[in-house]
Design a protein around this motif. Sequence first.
Motif, PDB file in Angstrom:
ATOM      1  N   VAL A   1       0.820  -1.211   0.000  1.00 55.69           N
ATOM      2  CA  VAL A   1       0.000   0.000   0.000  1.00 55.69           C
ATOM      3  C   VAL A   1       0.856   1.265   0.000  1.00 55.69           C
TER       4      VAL A   1
ATOM      5  N   GLN B   1      -3.004   8.253   4.650  1.00 52.82           N
ATOM      6  CA  GLN B   1      -2.129   7.177   5.108  1.00 52.82           C
ATOM      7  C   GLN B   1      -2.858   6.245   6.070  1.00 52.82           C
TER       8      GLN B   1
ATOM      9  N   LYS C   1      -5.990   5.484   5.943  1.00 51.00           N
ATOM     10  CA  LYS C   1      -6.811   4.587   5.117  1.00 51.00           C
ATOM     11  C   LYS C   1      -5.949   3.497   4.499  1.00 51.00           C
ATOM     12  N   ARG C   2      -4.734   3.837   4.086  1.00 54.91           N
ATOM     13  CA  ARG C   2      -3.828   2.833   3.535  1.00 54.91           C
ATOM     14  C   ARG C   2      -3.449   1.794   4.595  1.00 54.91           C
TER      15      ARG C   2
ATOM     16  N   THR D   1      -6.936  12.208  -3.031  1.00 60.03           N
ATOM     17  CA  THR D   1      -6.621  11.065  -2.174  1.00 60.03           C
ATOM     18  C   THR D   1      -7.696  10.002  -2.295  1.00 60.03           C
TER      19      THR D   1
ATOM     20  N   ILE E   1      -7.171   6.014  -3.225  1.00 61.56           N
ATOM     21  CA  ILE E   1      -7.660   4.917  -2.392  1.00 61.56           C
ATOM     22  C   ILE E   1      -8.549   3.987  -3.217  1.00 61.56           C
TER      23      ILE E   1
ATOM     24  N   LEU F   1      -6.373   1.904  -5.418  1.00 64.40           N
ATOM     25  CA  LEU F   1      -5.643   0.907  -4.641  1.00 64.40           C
ATOM     26  C   LEU F   1      -6.549  -0.271  -4.290  1.00 64.40           C
TER      27      LEU F   1
END
Length: 250
Positions: A125, A142, A144-145, A172, A176, A179
């Motif tokens: 991530v 970060q 959330k990652r 962002t 997300i 990702l």
Amino acid sequence: MIEIKNISKSFNDNHVLQDISGTFERGITNLIIGASGTGKSVLLKCIVGLVIPEAGEVLYDGRGFLKADKDEKAQMRREIGMLFQGGALFDSKNIEENVMFPLDLLTDMKKDEKLDRVNNVLSRVGLENINKKMPSEISGGQKKRVGIARAIVNDINYLFCDEPNSGLDPRTSLLIDELIQEITHELNVTTIMVTHDMNSVMGVGEYIMYLSKGKKVWEGNSDNILTSGQEDLEDFIFASKFMKKLRKTL
């Protein structure tokens, strides 16, 4: 794959979910969308067993979840990763400890094996070398990652995301979304995301279930949602000024 069949749920006289059925395929991003109060999060909670519906079935790759015994449910829960709306990190634990928590809770792995797994998912991530930082020391994106890393640290088959973009700026949020979609494809998991963010819908909506007043009124994908012909759905999509302008061009 997750199948839901005729799910209904009421709270007192409020019929939150009414006879909802659908199939969420493996390896794609499945979205549940709708306005606030339409039952999106309640449906997700029914699927993961946090809320028990009055009627219906939930099948995890053919395995009945709601009627499973304690051991069967425990096994299925070990295959689930959950990304909560606010990240839900433990403030008193550092990043490494937060991500390792599911391994401590659900596995008998040795400490060095756990650490290797934590480092692998943090790297996936894009968060190398932050193991010893506290949640208060990193940004919202970060966090959330880290939440995603914690959700996938076990060998999961199912990934649930409840409003993963809540509180994030548009750029962002897009990162997300991308990702989550990448991980879904790479791990070939069944991902279900609850959202009301139209950027998410248009960006990663490979399958979309739209709820209105506790009922499923449409299903499709991002390619055909703008031309669904479903009036209630179009009112939801084109609620913002920008989307209203876009509607005039279609």
